[in-house]
Motif scaffolding. Sequence first.
Motif, PDB file in Angstrom:
ATOM      1  N   GLY A 114       0.800  -1.218   0.000  1.00 28.76           N
ATOM      2  CA  GLY A 114       0.000   0.000   0.000  1.00 28.76           C
ATOM      3  C   GLY A 114       0.829   1.263   0.000  1.00 28.76           C
ATOM      4  N   ALA A 119      -1.090   7.897  -0.907  1.00 32.11           N
ATOM      5  CA  ALA A 119      -1.833   7.108   0.086  1.00 32.11           C
ATOM      6  C   ALA A 119      -2.463   8.031   1.139  1.00 32.11           C
ATOM      7  N   SER A 271      -4.651   4.228   7.324  1.00 30.19           N
ATOM      8  CA  SER A 271      -3.987   3.087   6.679  1.00 30.19           C
ATOM      9  C   SER A 271      -4.964   1.946   6.445  1.00 30.19           C
ATOM     10  N   THR A 273      -7.933   2.099   5.583  1.00 29.82           N
ATOM     11  CA  THR A 273      -8.842   2.339   4.459  1.00 29.82           C
ATOM     12  C   THR A 273      -8.281   1.803   3.149  1.00 29.82           C
ATOM     13  N   VAL A 274      -7.031   1.342   3.175  1.00 21.90           N
ATOM     14  CA  VAL A 274      -6.390   0.753   1.990  1.00 21.90           C
ATOM     15  C   VAL A 274      -6.242  -0.744   2.220  1.00 21.90           C
ATOM     16  N   ASP A 275      -6.867  -1.575   1.407  1.00 21.38           N
ATOM     17  CA  ASP A 275      -6.746  -3.029   1.555  1.00 21.38           C
ATOM     18  C   ASP A 275      -5.301  -3.467   1.329  1.00 21.38           C
TER      19      ASP A 275
END
Length: 301
Positions: A114, A119, A271, A273-275
Amino acid sequence: MNVCVLGGSGFVGTELVIRLVRAGHWVRVPTRSLARAEQLRVLDTVELSVANVHEPRVLSQLFAGCDAVVNLIGILNPRRGASFDMVHTELAAKVMAAARTAAVRRVLHMSALGADGQAPSRYLRSKAAAEARLRAPPHSEATRAEPGVTSFRPSVIFGPRDTLTNRFAELLRLTAGVVPLARARARFAPVCVYDVAEAFLRALGMHASAGEIYELCGPEVMTLEEIVRLTARVARLPCRIVPLPDAIARLQGLVMGVLPGKPFTLDNFRSLTVDAVCRDDGCRRLGIIPQPMLAVLPAYL
């Protein structure tokens, strides 16, 4: 091969150093405290020393005579005297500069799945910035061959001494199984520490891995809620998860972020929220068959 491992007394580092020694390498491990590296003292080809790795002069001394450098140092939350920029980005630049000075041939770097300059969290942006600093051209014209850089982007890592399953098990015991959980549907592909350490070891022995980025994932995609429930089942603990709406989870991050130890912060929420799921199978590229959680958790939970 002579290898310097920054972060060698940590969770991933200890496992990697043991494997490097077994493979016949000589390993130098700087640490803030020798007590943190107690498990490594018994290894004949490990040199332990107390050192501040954020000092460029110290790094140059540590890297002298080394063929490869591994940087595993990272933080999940900033603390006094240790910002994301300092620990991730600036240290990566210092490592690369010292590696050039010492004519190190290989630099292996721990990043994160990620990592991206766009990001939502400072953690992930700083990880991306670190990778960029490692791959940036030298300021002056190079007179020696550039060190070959290999980056690793793991999903969440589990195993003995982890801060994932062990922390959830401790929380379940403290709360009688009731867990208010932020981003319960966030997706991960948990990868075992043994497989991560093996990935570093194999890449070190492959000339073709220089310049590559390896995303490291386990065989199963799981939500955060599923990870907590599996932890509870293996540890034989009660488990009642209360999924939090994002607005409440943000508030939780703000409040817990000012507590000692910062157990959960607003940046952690961002963090999540990002797979953390691989798009590229780095384990397969390195010939590794990753282990599922259920094959490893019963041995230590």
